[in-house]
Design an enzyme around this catalytic site. Sequence first.
Site, mmCIF file in Angstrom:
data_model
loop_
_atom_site.group_PDB
_atom_site.id
_atom_site.type_symbol
_atom_site.label_atom_id
_atom_site.label_comp_id
_atom_site.label_asym_id
_atom_site.label_seq_id
_atom_site.Cartn_x
_atom_site.Cartn_y
_atom_site.Cartn_z
ATOM 1 N N SER A 36 0.811 -1.226 0.000
ATOM 2 C CA SER A 36 0.000 0.000 0.000
ATOM 3 C C SER A 36 0.844 1.276 0.000
ATOM 4 O O SER A 36 0.372 2.328 -0.448
ATOM 5 C CB SER A 36 -0.951 -0.009 1.203
ATOM 6 O OG SER A 36 -0.220 -0.088 2.407
ATOM 7 N N GLY A 104 7.447 -9.514 2.104
ATOM 8 C CA GLY A 104 6.718 -10.702 1.663
ATOM 9 C C GLY A 104 5.403 -10.924 2.371
ATOM 10 O O GLY A 104 4.736 -11.926 2.121
ATOM 11 N N GLU A 112 10.046 -9.331 -5.752
ATOM 12 C CA GLU A 112 10.582 -8.123 -5.116
ATOM 13 C C GLU A 112 12.102 -8.210 -4.965
ATOM 14 O O GLU A 112 12.823 -7.244 -5.228
ATOM 15 C CB GLU A 112 9.925 -7.917 -3.745
ATOM 16 C CG GLU A 112 8.478 -7.458 -3.847
ATOM 17 C CD GLU A 112 7.732 -7.438 -2.527
ATOM 18 O OE1 GLU A 112 6.588 -6.973 -2.526
ATOM 19 O OE2 GLU A 112 8.278 -7.901 -1.515
ATOM 20 N N LYS A 130 6.803 0.259 10.947
ATOM 21 C CA LYS A 130 7.745 -0.730 10.396
ATOM 22 C C LYS A 130 9.158 -0.591 10.961
ATOM 23 O O LYS A 130 10.001 -1.458 10.746
ATOM 24 C CB LYS A 130 7.810 -0.602 8.856
ATOM 25 C CG LYS A 130 6.458 -0.578 8.165
ATOM 26 C CD LYS A 130 5.699 -1.861 8.394
ATOM 27 C CE LYS A 130 4.349 -1.904 7.707
ATOM 28 N NZ LYS A 130 4.388 -1.942 6.274
#
Length: 238
Positions: A36, A104, A112, A130
């Site tokens: 996102s 992932g 990626e 994060k």
Amino acid sequence: MSTLSSLEEAKKSAAYRAVDEHFPKNSKVVGIGSGSTVIYAVERIGQRDDVKDVIFVPTGFQSKQLIIENGLRLGCIEEYGVGDLDITFDGADEVDPSLNCIKGGGGCLFQEKLVASCAKKFVLVADYTKQSTALGFKWIQGIPIEVSPLAAKKVESDLFRLGAKSVTWRSGGKSKAGPAVTDNGNFILDTYFGPVEAKDVDALDKAIKLLVGVIETGLFNIADIAYFGGSDGSVTVW
Ligand code: ABF
């Protein structure tokens, strides 16, 4: 007045700033990650007037759609080798201060890592949730490991031998029944080892990669810089 939640504002400020500070002048090929936060990076890229001739390489189905919807030129990773992409922008599930990260959560880790590995610069964009002191400290769902369906059971037992505390077969594919299947036709084993110190990330990644049947791990130690948006609109750069 903005209608975005503070978390969305955080993602947007990180992504916009990363693009503004790193999108290379005269770039030819750019990698686009998944998730996102990357949506805002592509939105910002789409606002530039120097991207008409740039080719954008996706990391999966969502990313491909994003490139197309923003009117950008779509490329494919099959055409490129190491160093052929000028830059890649991507999200992350958890990042430590050494710029190791777990990726992932969205199931796109193999493409990626492939796209990031072909780029001269790899830039992470994320919100403040994060940022972590060590991988596995906040992201307790486990490191995603993409495996061949033929070898999933065998790799599961290998992972326990390597010290995994839990291994969960990711479920919830399109039918919501049975294992989730990646864009590459593989399964994902979410594997929790507990917190992994920065100095141990590379060794753990290599040990998992050596297991027969493993396609790729969600441990990344190749980022050059990371942008984290705060709930107040601020941006922290690691
Ligand atoms: C991808 O999307 C990932 O590897 C990670 O799993 C996820 C991050 O998503 P978001 O930006 O929505 O937090 O980048």
